[in-house]
Design a protein around this motif. Sequence first.
Motif, PDB file in Angstrom:
ATOM      1  N   ASP A 136      38.445 -39.250   2.460  1.00 41.83           N
ATOM      2  CA  ASP A 136      39.552 -39.921   1.798  1.00 41.83           C
ATOM      3  C   ASP A 136      39.137 -41.345   1.436  1.00 41.83           C
ATOM      4  O   ASP A 136      38.769 -42.121   2.322  1.00 41.83           O
ATOM      5  CB  ASP A 136      40.768 -39.946   2.722  1.00 41.83           C
ATOM      6  CG  ASP A 136      41.956 -40.641   2.111  1.00 41.83           C
ATOM      7  OD1 ASP A 136      42.257 -40.362   0.935  1.00 41.83           O
ATOM      8  OD2 ASP A 136      42.582 -41.458   2.800  1.00 41.83           O
ATOM      9  N   ALA A 168      40.881 -43.883   0.533  1.00 46.21           N
ATOM     10  CA  ALA A 168      41.781 -44.928   1.014  1.00 46.21           C
ATOM     11  C   ALA A 168      41.567 -45.247   2.488  1.00 46.21           C
ATOM     12  O   ALA A 168      41.637 -46.403   2.893  1.00 46.21           O
ATOM     13  CB  ALA A 168      43.235 -44.518   0.783  1.00 46.21           C
ATOM     14  N   SER A 169      41.284 -44.209   3.297  1.00 51.63           N
ATOM     15  CA  SER A 169      41.194 -44.431   4.734  1.00 51.63           C
ATOM     16  C   SER A 169      39.808 -44.182   5.315  1.00 51.63           C
ATOM     17  O   SER A 169      39.525 -44.603   6.422  1.00 51.63           O
ATOM     18  CB  SER A 169      42.190 -43.511   5.456  1.00 51.63           C
ATOM     19  OG  SER A 169      41.793 -42.152   5.292  1.00 51.63           O
ATOM     20  N   ALA A 222      38.906 -41.252   6.147  1.00 49.87           N
ATOM     21  CA  ALA A 222      39.034 -40.055   6.976  1.00 49.87           C
ATOM     22  C   ALA A 222      38.098 -38.974   6.454  1.00 49.87           C
ATOM     23  O   ALA A 222      37.991 -38.763   5.245  1.00 49.87           O
ATOM     24  CB  ALA A 222      40.476 -39.558   6.951  1.00 49.87           C
TER      25      ALA A 222
END
Length: 110
Positions: A15, A17-18, A20
Motif C-alpha cells: 500500500d 499510503a501506509s 502495508a
Amino acid sequence: MNLETLAIHAGQAPDPASGAVMPPIVLSTTFERAADGSFPSGYIYTRSGNPNRPALEECLAALEGGAACAAFGSGLAAAMAVFQSLAPGDHVIIPDDAYHGVSRLVREIM
C-alpha cells in the motif's frame, strides 16, 4: 509459482499510503471529490470500482492463466455485461424463475 503462492501474491502490491505489505480492504462506498468536482483517486462509488477490485481481477486472471478478468459490483451488472456482448439477433434462453432484475432486463431493456 505454486498455485497457493500465486493466490497470495498475485494482484497484491504494498500500500503506497501506509507501506502495508498487504493492501487494506477499502470499505468506503464513496470517495473524496476535489474542489473542482473531479475525483483525483479515480474512484467515485464503490459499485463502479474501488481499489480492491483491480487487485481481485489481477489475482483471478493470474490464477486462471488468463490475460484479464472482470469483476462486477453486482450480479445484475455482470448479467448486463454479458447481454451487451451479444450481437443483434442473438438468442438468450433464461428460466422463468431467474432473478427478477435479470428477467426484467431481458424483457424490457434488451
